[in-house]
Design a protein around this motif. Structure first.
Motif, PDB file in Angstrom:
ATOM      1  N   UNK A  86       0.827  -1.205   0.000  1.00 55.77           N
ATOM      2  CA  UNK A  86       0.000   0.000   0.000  1.00 55.77           C
ATOM      3  C   UNK A  86       0.864   1.259   0.000  1.00 55.77           C
ATOM      4  N   UNK A  87       1.907   1.239   0.818  1.00 51.49           N
ATOM      5  CA  UNK A  87       2.816   2.388   0.868  1.00 51.49           C
ATOM      6  C   UNK A  87       3.524   2.559  -0.474  1.00 51.49           C
ATOM      7  N   UNK A  88       3.927   1.434  -1.088  1.00 57.62           N
ATOM      8  CA  UNK A  88       4.634   1.493  -2.374  1.00 57.62           C
ATOM      9  C   UNK A  88       3.767   2.107  -3.465  1.00 57.62           C
ATOM     10  N   UNK A  89       2.451   1.865  -3.399  1.00 59.36           N
ATOM     11  CA  UNK A  89       1.545   2.432  -4.409  1.00 59.36           C
ATOM     12  C   UNK A  89       1.360   3.937  -4.235  1.00 59.36           C
ATOM     13  N   UNK A  90       1.783   4.482  -3.101  1.00 57.66           N
ATOM     14  CA  UNK A  90       1.650   5.908  -2.874  1.00 57.66           C
ATOM     15  C   UNK A  90       2.784   6.735  -3.448  1.00 57.66           C
ATOM     16  N   UNK A  91       3.799   6.076  -4.023  1.00 58.68           N
ATOM     17  CA  UNK A  91       4.917   6.795  -4.634  1.00 58.68           C
ATOM     18  C   UNK A  91       4.520   7.154  -6.061  1.00 58.68           C
ATOM     19  N   UNK A  92       4.519   8.418  -6.366  1.00 59.29           N
ATOM     20  CA  UNK A  92       3.963   8.894  -7.631  1.00 59.29           C
ATOM     21  C   UNK A  92       4.976   8.822  -8.774  1.00 59.29           C
ATOM     22  N   UNK A  93       4.447   8.734  -9.991  1.00 61.92           N
ATOM     23  CA  UNK A  93       5.208   8.882 -11.242  1.00 61.92           C
ATOM     24  C   UNK A  93       6.284   7.822 -11.427  1.00 61.92           C
ATOM     25  N   UNK A  94       5.950   6.571 -11.080  1.00 60.77           N
ATOM     26  CA  UNK A  94       6.849   5.450 -11.358  1.00 60.77           C
ATOM     27  C   UNK A  94       6.274   4.650 -12.531  1.00 60.77           C
ATOM     28  N   UNK A  95       7.067   3.757 -13.136  1.00 67.03           N
ATOM     29  CA  UNK A  95       6.551   2.958 -14.251  1.00 67.03           C
ATOM     30  C   UNK A  95       5.318   2.144 -13.839  1.00 67.03           C
ATOM     31  N   UNK A  96       4.447   1.887 -14.802  1.00 64.67           N
ATOM     32  CA  UNK A  96       3.214   1.159 -14.513  1.00 64.67           C
ATOM     33  C   UNK A  96       3.490  -0.211 -13.926  1.00 64.67           C
ATOM     34  N   UNK A  97       4.599  -0.821 -14.338  1.00 64.85           N
ATOM     35  CA  UNK A  97       4.951  -2.157 -13.828  1.00 64.85           C
ATOM     36  C   UNK A  97       5.077  -2.143 -12.307  1.00 64.85           C
ATOM     37  N   UNK A  98       5.559  -1.040 -11.740  1.00 68.90           N
ATOM     38  CA  UNK A  98       5.717  -0.921 -10.295  1.00 68.90           C
ATOM     39  C   UNK A  98       4.371  -1.100  -9.583  1.00 68.90           C
ATOM     40  N   UNK A  99       3.371  -0.388 -10.033  1.00 67.29           N
ATOM     41  CA  UNK A  99       2.063  -0.446  -9.386  1.00 67.29           C
ATOM     42  C   UNK A  99       1.380  -1.798  -9.632  1.00 67.29           C
ATOM     43  N   UNK A 100       1.508  -2.309 -10.846  1.00 65.38           N
ATOM     44  CA  UNK A 100       0.928  -3.622 -11.143  1.00 65.38           C
ATOM     45  C   UNK A 100       1.525  -4.699 -10.250  1.00 65.38           C
ATOM     46  N   UNK A 101       2.846  -4.659 -10.073  1.00 64.86           N
ATOM     47  CA  UNK A 101       3.526  -5.669  -9.255  1.00 64.86           C
ATOM     48  C   UNK A 101       3.055  -5.622  -7.807  1.00 64.86           C
ATOM     49  N   UNK A 102       2.958  -4.423  -7.265  1.00 64.65           N
ATOM     50  CA  UNK A 102       2.563  -4.308  -5.862  1.00 64.65           C
ATOM     51  C   UNK A 102       1.095  -4.656  -5.656  1.00 64.65           C
ATOM     52  N   UNK A 103       0.238  -4.380  -6.628  1.00 65.78           N
ATOM     53  CA  UNK A 103      -1.163  -4.789  -6.493  1.00 65.78           C
ATOM     54  C   UNK A 103      -1.308  -6.297  -6.603  1.00 65.78           C
ATOM     55  N   UNK A 104      -0.455  -6.940  -7.393  1.00 65.26           N
ATOM     56  CA  UNK A 104      -0.447  -8.401  -7.429  1.00 65.26           C
ATOM     57  C   UNK A 104      -0.011  -8.954  -6.073  1.00 65.26           C
ATOM     58  N   UNK A 105       1.043  -8.359  -5.512  1.00 66.44           N
ATOM     59  CA  UNK A 105       1.512  -8.793  -4.194  1.00 66.44           C
ATOM     60  C   UNK A 105       0.429  -8.598  -3.141  1.00 66.44           C
ATOM     61  N   UNK A 106      -0.264  -7.462  -3.217  1.00 63.36           N
ATOM     62  CA  UNK A 106      -1.353  -7.193  -2.278  1.00 63.36           C
ATOM     63  C   UNK A 106      -2.436  -8.272  -2.372  1.00 63.36           C
ATOM     64  N   UNK A 107      -2.782  -8.657  -3.590  1.00 59.76           N
ATOM     65  CA  UNK A 107      -3.768  -9.713  -3.769  1.00 59.76           C
ATOM     66  C   UNK A 107      -3.252 -11.056  -3.295  1.00 59.76           C
ATOM     67  N   UNK A 108      -1.988 -11.351  -3.584  1.00 58.28           N
ATOM     68  CA  UNK A 108      -1.391 -12.640  -3.200  1.00 58.28           C
ATOM     69  C   UNK A 108      -1.428 -12.824  -1.686  1.00 58.28           C
ATOM     70  N   UNK A 109      -0.961 -11.829  -0.954  1.00 57.61           N
ATOM     71  CA  UNK A 109      -0.946 -11.970   0.506  1.00 57.61           C
ATOM     72  C   UNK A 109      -2.366 -11.964   1.063  1.00 57.61           C
ATOM     73  N   UNK A 110      -3.280 -11.263   0.370  1.00 55.30           N
ATOM     74  CA  UNK A 110      -4.672 -11.303   0.780  1.00 55.30           C
ATOM     75  C   UNK A 110      -5.247 -12.704   0.678  1.00 55.30           C
ATOM     76  N   UNK A 111      -4.917 -13.408  -0.403  1.00 53.97           N
ATOM     77  CA  UNK A 111      -5.362 -14.790  -0.559  1.00 53.97           C
ATOM     78  C   UNK A 111      -4.799 -15.691   0.524  1.00 53.97           C
ATOM     79  N   UNK A 112      -3.518 -15.517   0.848  1.00 52.09           N
ATOM     80  CA  UNK A 112      -2.901 -16.302   1.920  1.00 52.09           C
ATOM     81  C   UNK A 112      -3.599 -16.059   3.255  1.00 52.09           C
ATOM     82  N   UNK A 113      -3.819 -14.790   3.570  1.00 52.70           N
ATOM     83  CA  UNK A 113      -4.456 -14.457   4.844  1.00 52.70           C
ATOM     84  C   UNK A 113      -5.884 -14.993   4.916  1.00 52.70           C
ATOM     85  N   UNK A 114      -6.600 -14.916   3.799  1.00 51.63           N
ATOM     86  CA  UNK A 114      -8.007 -15.321   3.791  1.00 51.63           C
ATOM     87  C   UNK A 114      -8.166 -16.829   3.955  1.00 51.63           C
TER      88      UNK A 114
END
Length: 400
Positions: A86-114
């Motif tokens: 979540x913090x990583x997604x708050x850094x502005x003006x980075x390549x799109x791959x950065x945000x896509x990667x962190x949202x995938x990670x966010x989903x991955x750990x969400x699945x583990x926790x759930x």
């Protein structure tokens, strides 16, 4: 604090983070990211879909790769990496791959926790405690949604970055609580666990069918809830052209409903039994999803917000409890993991499909009609479950 209370907090934090924060917070953020020109609709939708991909990966890992002795550190690391994402997604003006990667990670750990959080707790409580544990555990979804819906309107007007950082800070607090509860929870050995059966009996054909029907109906609910969970705020602001304040209020209504969803499931089970409650809740869910497909009256939209919020955690909680009843708590992680994986697959297919349709100028109202129709199929599957339960049982040597 008793061990049962610790287990309740562990499960509550797991679902709060896994779905309430790492997943649902983006729904309220999505229109802000578009309005403040962080990214366009196409990329904002892609980020939502990338989170669903991660959720599927996390569910698969939880089922097939996580051993019993690994669950505690995996829960803590999942919560920590989700907070960082979540913090990583708050850094502005980075390549799109950065945000896509962190949202995938966010989903991955969400699945583990759930998958891991509720099953870890359920396996260590007495059979008579599992319904109360389920009530508390899956209230975490609503708790997480309500926390984020309360927080985001207060900070989102500063900037999207501040909103991401605030979510990250909230997640870190929940992570510390989760870690403390796991640290203070005594280690248990297999022979100490109250639900353990050394050689659990093989499932009957009826049990297998019932479990598959629970999972199939849960699959349909995953498609049904996509319009609200991904697009509700954006639909209200950019399609119906309602004020952002009204949309924020609706998301808070959704979160308030989510907070009592598991409680609704608890009392519904007491009134109608597990399977009788499931088809009734799915029917209400279907009607709530259909409302915005045909009506734009603010009062009806509020009903849709509230009941969609209630029914999401209610049906999640009830599905998990039903699987525990059908296959025993000892097999619960496998069965619940399969349900979460099916849910993730449905989310991914539905999310990508609806995202594609939306980008290609299909109206939001049509997406809600699709969601309501999918939930209507879930009603049919849950009614089939009631019928199958009444049929004579036949023994089977096949395992789930």
């Amino acid at each position: 604090m008793t061990n049962f209370q610790r287990l309740c907090v562990i499960a509550l934090c797991s679902t709060s983070l896994g779905v309430g924060v790492f997943r649902f917070s983006y729904t309220a953020l999505m229109p802000l990211t578009i309005d403040q020109h962080w990214w366009d609709l196409h990329f904002a939708t892609s980020l939502a879909s990338s989170n669903l991909i991660g959720y599927l990966i996390g569910a698969i890992i939880a089922i097939f790769a996580i051993k019993e002795h690994m669950i505690r550190p995996v829960l803590i690391l999942s919560a920590l990496f989700g907070s960082i994402s979540l913090i990583a997604c708050g850094i502005i003006a980075l390549p799109e791959f950065w945000y896509l990667s962190w949202r995938i990670i966010s989903g991955l750990v969400g699945g583990l926790l759930m998958v891991l959080g509720p099953s870890f707790a359920l396996k260590q409580v007495l059979p008579e405690q599992k319904n109360l544990l389920g009530l508390i555990a899956f209230s975490g979804i609503g708790f997480g949604v309500l926390l984020t819906t309360t927080l985001l309107p207060q900070v989102g007007h500063f900037s999207v970055a501040v909103a991401w950082y605030a979510l990250g800070g909230l997640s870190i607090v929940l992570t510390l609580i989760l870690a403390y509860m796991l640290k203070t929870l005594p280690q248990t050995h297999a022979s100490d666990q109250p639900n353990l059966q050394v050689n659990p009996a093989a499932l009957t054909d009826q049990q297998r069918l019932l479990a598959l029907l629970v999972i199939a109906a849960y699959f349909m609910s995953a498609i049904a809830y996509i319009p609200h969970s991904l697009y509700w705020v954006d639909f209200l602001v950019h399609r119906l052209e309602l004020p952002q304040s009204f949309a924020n209020l609706q998301w808070m209504v959704y979160g308030s409903g989510s907070l009592i969803g598991a409680l609704t499931a608890f009392f519904s089970v007491k009134r109608w039994g597990g399977m009788g409650a499931l088809w009734r809740l799915y029917l209400i869910y279907s009607l709530a999803i259909f409302i915005p497909a045909y009506f734009s009256n603010p009062y009806l939209l509020t009903l849709s917000s509230f009941f969609s919020g209630v029914m999401n955690p209610a049906t999640v909680s009830l599905s998990s409890i039903l699987l525990a009843d059908i296959v025993t708590a000892q097999r619960h992680r496998q069965a619940w993991g399969a349900a979460v994986m099916a849910f993730a697959i449905a989310q991914l297919i539905g999310g990508l499909g609806m995202g594609y349709l939306l980008v290609h100028h299909v109206e939001y109202q049509q997406l809600f009609a699709m969601g309501g129709s999918a939930m209507a199929i879930g009603v049919g599957l849950s009614l089939w479950m009631v019928y199958a339960k009444k049929q004579p049982q036949k023994a089977s040597s096949m395992a789930l």
